[in-house]
Design a protein around this motif. Structure first.
Motif, PDB file in Angstrom:
ATOM      1  N   MET A 106       0.866  -1.183   0.000  1.00 42.02           N
ATOM      2  CA  MET A 106       0.000   0.000   0.000  1.00 42.02           C
ATOM      3  C   MET A 106       0.908   1.240   0.000  1.00 42.02           C
ATOM      4  O   MET A 106       1.973   1.226   0.616  1.00 42.02           O
ATOM      5  CB  MET A 106      -0.885   0.022   1.245  1.00 42.02           C
ATOM      6  CG  MET A 106      -1.686  -1.260   1.468  1.00 42.02           C
ATOM      7  SD  MET A 106      -2.900  -1.573   0.203  1.00 42.02           S
ATOM      8  CE  MET A 106      -4.135  -0.410   0.660  1.00 42.02           C
ATOM      9  N   TRP A 107       0.469   2.281  -0.665  1.00 39.29           N
ATOM     10  CA  TRP A 107       1.252   3.509  -0.759  1.00 39.29           C
ATOM     11  C   TRP A 107       0.756   4.502   0.280  1.00 39.29           C
ATOM     12  O   TRP A 107      -0.421   4.846   0.309  1.00 39.29           O
ATOM     13  CB  TRP A 107       1.146   4.067  -2.183  1.00 39.29           C
ATOM     14  CG  TRP A 107       2.155   5.120  -2.453  1.00 39.29           C
ATOM     15  CD1 TRP A 107       1.895   6.438  -2.699  1.00 39.29           C
ATOM     16  CD2 TRP A 107       3.573   4.978  -2.511  1.00 39.29           C
ATOM     17  NE1 TRP A 107       3.073   7.113  -2.888  1.00 39.29           N
ATOM     18  CE2 TRP A 107       4.116   6.242  -2.787  1.00 39.29           C
ATOM     19  CE3 TRP A 107       4.433   3.902  -2.344  1.00 39.29           C
ATOM     20  CZ2 TRP A 107       5.482   6.460  -2.907  1.00 39.29           C
ATOM     21  CZ3 TRP A 107       5.795   4.116  -2.464  1.00 39.29           C
ATOM     22  CH2 TRP A 107       6.294   5.386  -2.743  1.00 39.29           C
ATOM     23  N   LYS A 108       1.660   4.976   1.152  1.00 40.93           N
ATOM     24  CA  LYS A 108       1.288   5.844   2.272  1.00 40.93           C
ATOM     25  C   LYS A 108       1.143   7.314   1.893  1.00 40.93           C
ATOM     26  O   LYS A 108       0.562   8.076   2.645  1.00 40.93           O
ATOM     27  CB  LYS A 108       2.342   5.745   3.386  1.00 40.93           C
ATOM     28  CG  LYS A 108       2.453   4.384   4.001  1.00 40.93           C
ATOM     29  CD  LYS A 108       3.365   4.367   5.208  1.00 40.93           C
ATOM     30  CE  LYS A 108       4.812   4.574   4.867  1.00 40.93           C
ATOM     31  NZ  LYS A 108       5.727   4.359   5.999  1.00 40.93           N
ATOM     32  N   TRP A 109       1.667   7.721   0.749  1.00 39.74           N
ATOM     33  CA  TRP A 109       1.764   9.139   0.463  1.00 39.74           C
ATOM     34  C   TRP A 109       0.601   9.718  -0.332  1.00 39.74           C
ATOM     35  O   TRP A 109       0.684  10.839  -0.820  1.00 39.74           O
ATOM     36  CB  TRP A 109       3.075   9.448  -0.240  1.00 39.74           C
ATOM     37  CG  TRP A 109       4.268   9.183   0.639  1.00 39.74           C
ATOM     38  CD1 TRP A 109       4.288   9.070   1.997  1.00 39.74           C
ATOM     39  CD2 TRP A 109       5.606   9.002   0.221  1.00 39.74           C
ATOM     40  NE1 TRP A 109       5.553   8.821   2.449  1.00 39.74           N
ATOM     41  CE2 TRP A 109       6.394   8.777   1.366  1.00 39.74           C
ATOM     42  CE3 TRP A 109       6.246   9.002  -1.015  1.00 39.74           C
ATOM     43  CZ2 TRP A 109       7.759   8.569   1.324  1.00 39.74           C
ATOM     44  CZ3 TRP A 109       7.609   8.780  -1.061  1.00 39.74           C
ATOM     45  CH2 TRP A 109       8.353   8.576   0.100  1.00 39.74           C
ATOM     46  N   ASN A 110      -0.477   8.960  -0.495  1.00 35.17           N
ATOM     47  CA  ASN A 110      -1.698   9.535  -1.051  1.00 35.17           C
ATOM     48  C   ASN A 110      -2.907   8.767  -0.539  1.00 35.17           C
ATOM     49  O   ASN A 110      -2.787   7.691   0.021  1.00 35.17           O
ATOM     50  CB  ASN A 110      -1.658   9.598  -2.585  1.00 35.17           C
ATOM     51  CG  ASN A 110      -1.585   8.250  -3.246  1.00 35.17           C
ATOM     52  OD1 ASN A 110      -1.908   7.238  -2.640  1.00 35.17           O
ATOM     53  ND2 ASN A 110      -1.150   8.222  -4.488  1.00 35.17           N
ATOM     54  N   LYS A 111      -4.085   9.334  -0.730  1.00 31.23           N
ATOM     55  CA  LYS A 111      -5.301   8.759  -0.160  1.00 31.23           C
ATOM     56  C   LYS A 111      -5.743   7.486  -0.865  1.00 31.23           C
ATOM     57  O   LYS A 111      -6.415   6.652  -0.269  1.00 31.23           O
ATOM     58  CB  LYS A 111      -6.426   9.787  -0.185  1.00 31.23           C
ATOM     59  CG  LYS A 111      -6.180  10.940   0.756  1.00 31.23           C
ATOM     60  CD  LYS A 111      -7.279  11.970   0.692  1.00 31.23           C
ATOM     61  CE  LYS A 111      -6.910  13.134   1.605  1.00 31.23           C
ATOM     62  NZ  LYS A 111      -7.769  14.273   1.424  1.00 31.23           N
ATOM     63  N   SER A 112      -5.400   7.323  -2.132  1.00 29.30           N
ATOM     64  CA  SER A 112      -5.843   6.146  -2.880  1.00 29.30           C
ATOM     65  C   SER A 112      -5.045   4.887  -2.527  1.00 29.30           C
ATOM     66  O   SER A 112      -5.419   3.798  -2.926  1.00 29.30           O
ATOM     67  CB  SER A 112      -5.725   6.402  -4.386  1.00 29.30           C
ATOM     68  OG  SER A 112      -4.364   6.431  -4.777  1.00 29.30           O
ATOM     69  N   SER A 113      -3.952   5.033  -1.808  1.00 28.25           N
ATOM     70  CA  SER A 113      -3.050   3.934  -1.446  1.00 28.25           C
ATOM     71  C   SER A 113      -2.348   3.320  -2.649  1.00 28.25           C
ATOM     72  O   SER A 113      -1.792   2.234  -2.566  1.00 28.25           O
ATOM     73  CB  SER A 113      -3.779   2.834  -0.673  1.00 28.25           C
ATOM     74  OG  SER A 113      -4.263   3.341   0.537  1.00 28.25           O
ATOM     75  N   LEU A 114      -2.388   4.004  -3.793  1.00 29.01           N
ATOM     76  CA  LEU A 114      -1.708   3.556  -4.994  1.00 29.01           C
ATOM     77  C   LEU A 114      -0.551   4.491  -5.295  1.00 29.01           C
ATOM     78  O   LEU A 114      -0.671   5.712  -5.146  1.00 29.01           O
ATOM     79  CB  LEU A 114      -2.671   3.530  -6.188  1.00 29.01           C
ATOM     80  CG  LEU A 114      -3.855   2.584  -6.065  1.00 29.01           C
ATOM     81  CD1 LEU A 114      -4.806   2.782  -7.233  1.00 29.01           C
ATOM     82  CD2 LEU A 114      -3.389   1.143  -5.981  1.00 29.01           C
ATOM     83  N   PHE A 115       0.551   3.928  -5.738  1.00 26.22           N
ATOM     84  CA  PHE A 115       1.723   4.723  -6.068  1.00 26.22           C
ATOM     85  C   PHE A 115       1.433   5.651  -7.235  1.00 26.22           C
ATOM     86  O   PHE A 115       0.820   5.261  -8.219  1.00 26.22           O
ATOM     87  CB  PHE A 115       2.885   3.805  -6.440  1.00 26.22           C
ATOM     88  CG  PHE A 115       4.086   4.556  -6.944  1.00 26.22           C
ATOM     89  CD1 PHE A 115       4.257   4.754  -8.305  1.00 26.22           C
ATOM     90  CD2 PHE A 115       5.003   5.094  -6.076  1.00 26.22           C
ATOM     91  CE1 PHE A 115       5.347   5.461  -8.783  1.00 26.22           C
ATOM     92  CE2 PHE A 115       6.093   5.790  -6.534  1.00 26.22           C
ATOM     93  CZ  PHE A 115       6.266   5.982  -7.891  1.00 26.22           C
ATOM     94  N   THR A 116       1.870   6.898  -7.103  1.00 24.29           N
ATOM     95  CA  THR A 116       1.887   7.833  -8.224  1.00 24.29           C
ATOM     96  C   THR A 116       3.208   8.588  -8.180  1.00 24.29           C
ATOM     97  O   THR A 116       3.772   8.819  -7.105  1.00 24.29           O
ATOM     98  CB  THR A 116       0.729   8.862  -8.164  1.00 24.29           C
ATOM     99  OG1 THR A 116       0.867   9.654  -6.979  1.00 24.29           O
ATOM    100  CG2 THR A 116      -0.635   8.180  -8.177  1.00 24.29           C
TER     101      THR A 116
END
Length: 182
Positions: free
Chosen positions: A145-155
């Motif tokens: 899971m990606w922590k740096w945005n709300k969608s938990s998806l890497f961008t």
């Protein structure tokens, strides 16, 4: 799965290359992103990805299902920080620093330490074990899971925003100020 996919409006959203299935088959083999190392036959693109692996790991947490692909001590999974950061004395005393969550469960929480734990540290360990056994595990693969945005998806935008926010800007200013020849 491509390294980047186009979204509406012409913006590019990067797909986490470390999670790319074709790259994973070629370069990860049985390793995890955290444990993979540079090899002589790596492509230039993979070498570049390995150079920024630390950024990916900093922004990633694991949603643990079966625990097989999650490092017990070094991945962020049960709290907002890794256990090695929260409990450095326990980590230093642990014999198997590279065990997975699955291995912890397989051994029913019986982890080897290289010395006797003082009562206060032992209480910390029991608290960790209690917290872990309250987690609901599933018969499915762990999910990054990606922590740096709300969608938990890497961008790529989320990485850019992280690198350019005020407290980290001084470390990465040279990247944004670099003069590129025409």
């Amino acid at each position: 799965m491509s390294a980047c996919s186009a979204s509406g409006g012409g913006n590019l959203k990067g797909r986490m290359a470390f999670g790319n299935k074709s790259l994973g088959k070629k370069y990860l083999h049985r390793d995890t992103v955290r444990s993979v190392n540079h090899r002589l036959d790596d492509s230039p693109a993979w070498k570049d990805l390995l150079k920024i692996k630390h950024l990916y790991l900093k922004g990633r947490s694991m949603s643990v299902k079966n625990g097989k692909r999650t490092a017990f001590w070094t991945d962020t999974w049960i709290t907002d920080k890794s256990l090695c950061i929260l409990f450095p004395v326990l980590y230093d005393c642990c014999v198997d620093k590279d065990m997975s969550v699955y291995q912890f469960l397989l051994h029913q929480g019986q982890v080897g330490f290289n010395r006797w734990l003082p009562p206060m540290i032992f209480e910390q360990w029991l608290g960790i074990v209690d917290t872990i056994y309250q987690h609901s595990f599933e018969a499915a693969n762990d999910v990054p899971m990606w922590k740096w945005n709300k969608s938990s998806l890497f961008t790529t935008k989320s990485v850019y925003d992280f690198l350019t926010k005020e407290d980290s800007r001084k470390h990465f200013r040279h990247i944004w100020k670099a003069k590129i020849p025409y």
